[in-house]
Design a protein around this motif. Structure first.
Motif, PDB file in Angstrom:
ATOM      1  N   MET A   1      63.890  50.219  33.731  1.00 11.94           N
ATOM      2  CA  MET A   1      64.270  50.658  32.371  1.00 11.94           C
ATOM      3  C   MET A   1      63.533  50.282  31.394  1.00 11.94           C
ATOM      4  SD  MET A   1      68.055  50.151  30.805  1.00 11.94           S
ATOM      5  CE  MET A   1      69.259  51.323  31.833  1.00 11.94           C
ATOM      6  N   ALA A   2      63.351  51.232  30.534  1.00 13.62           N
ATOM      7  CA  ALA A   2      62.494  51.254  29.053  1.00 13.62           C
ATOM      8  C   ALA A   2      63.383  50.461  28.250  1.00 13.62           C
ATOM      9  CB  ALA A   2      61.944  52.569  28.633  1.00 13.62           C
ATOM     10  N   GLU A   3      62.691  49.647  27.510  1.00 10.57           N
ATOM     11  CA  GLU A   3      63.481  48.909  26.247  1.00 10.57           C
ATOM     12  C   GLU A   3      63.483  49.633  25.179  1.00 10.57           C
ATOM     13  OE1 GLU A   3      62.081  45.173  24.460  1.00 10.57           O
ATOM     14  OE2 GLU A   3      61.108  44.675  26.334  1.00 10.57           O
ATOM     15  N   ALA A   4      64.785  49.543  24.390  1.00  6.83           N
ATOM     16  CA  ALA A   4      65.128  50.612  23.474  1.00  6.83           C
ATOM     17  C   ALA A   4      64.213  50.439  22.409  1.00  6.83           C
ATOM     18  CB  ALA A   4      66.500  50.340  22.994  1.00  6.83           C
ATOM     19  N   MET A   5      63.588  51.382  21.573  1.00 11.74           N
ATOM     20  CA  MET A   5      62.689  51.148  20.532  1.00 11.74           C
ATOM     21  C   MET A   5      63.476  51.319  18.989  1.00 11.74           C
ATOM     22  SD  MET A   5      59.411  53.184  19.928  1.00 11.74           S
ATOM     23  CE  MET A   5      59.711  54.750  19.826  1.00 11.74           C
ATOM     24  N   THR A   6      63.263  50.383  18.230  1.00 10.66           N
ATOM     25  CA  THR A   6      63.795  50.217  16.942  1.00 10.66           C
ATOM     26  C   THR A   6      62.877  50.834  15.899  1.00 10.66           C
ATOM     27  OG1 THR A   6      64.799  48.285  17.510  1.00 10.66           O
ATOM     28  CG2 THR A   6      64.549  48.796  15.415  1.00 10.66           C
ATOM     29  N   ILE A   7      63.064  51.682  15.347  1.00  9.13           N
ATOM     30  CA  ILE A   7      62.613  52.367  14.426  1.00  9.13           C
ATOM     31  C   ILE A   7      63.275  51.961  12.948  1.00  9.13           C
ATOM     32  CG2 ILE A   7      61.958  54.798  13.214  1.00  9.13           C
ATOM     33  CD1 ILE A   7      62.325  55.927  15.971  1.00  9.13           C
TER      34      ILE A   7
END
Length: 182
Positions: A1-7
């Motif tokens: 599962m890919a990590e959530a990206m913070t923008i």
């Protein structure tokens, strides 16, 4: 599962600074902005809901408890609030109106100092004398090639509301005008 990206949202004028010659240009703090349109009959109910009396006189503004309402036309106001979203106060109101959140479209530059009006007049044809454009006055106008909403918040402080896409141009023009004494 890919990590959530913070923008991280960056202020469009981050890093822009000008101070000198008795003048200062400062990017304004982030704010909630709402474009509000309504017929005259809806003004009292909307004013109550918003906690600020919508001004009915051309070129005027009202500020109450940190929320400002700027008159832009007979049925149009710009609401500015640095803490609370005006859209939240408009939910469930029966009075006929149209409200659009324009918080991410606009940003603002504060122009302050004894020559603030002269600096703005380098790109804006409006009469900014205290007699014609006193404290609290506001209007939709132009600055160079950009449409702005100009608001005199104090005798020597103006707030220049501008679309984000024109903010770098407007800030640069203001800084050049300040360097040249207006």
């Amino acid at each position: 599962m890919a990590e959530a990206m913070t923008i991280e949202r960056r202020h469009p004028l981050a890093g822009h600074v000008f101070a000198g010659t008795g003048m200062a240009l400062t990017p304004a703090h982030a704010a909630f902005r709402t474009s509000l349109r309504c017929p005259s009959a809806s003004v009292p109910g909307l004013s109550d809901a918003l906690g600020v009396a919508l001004p009915r006189t051309p070129k005027t503004s009202v500020t109450e408890k940190g929320r400002s309402a700027l008159w832009l036309g007979p049925d149009e106001w710009l609401l500015i609030d640095e803490k609370t979203d005006p859209m939240a106060d408009l939910g469930g109101i029966d009075a006929l109106h149209a409200a659009v959140d324009i918080s991410h479209r606009n940003t603002a530059v504060l122009v302050s100092g004894p020559g603030a009006a002269d600096v703005i007049n380098a790109g804006c044809p409006q009469d900014l004398s205290m007699e014609a454009f006193g404290t609290g006055a506001c209007s939709r106008t132009i600055f160079g090639k950009a449409e702005i909403v100009l608001w005199r918040v104090k005798p020597s402080v103006f707030r220049v509301e501008v679309w984000r896409s024109f903010s770098d141009y407007v800030f640069g023009y203001l800084a050049e005008a300040a360097r040249n004494g207006g």
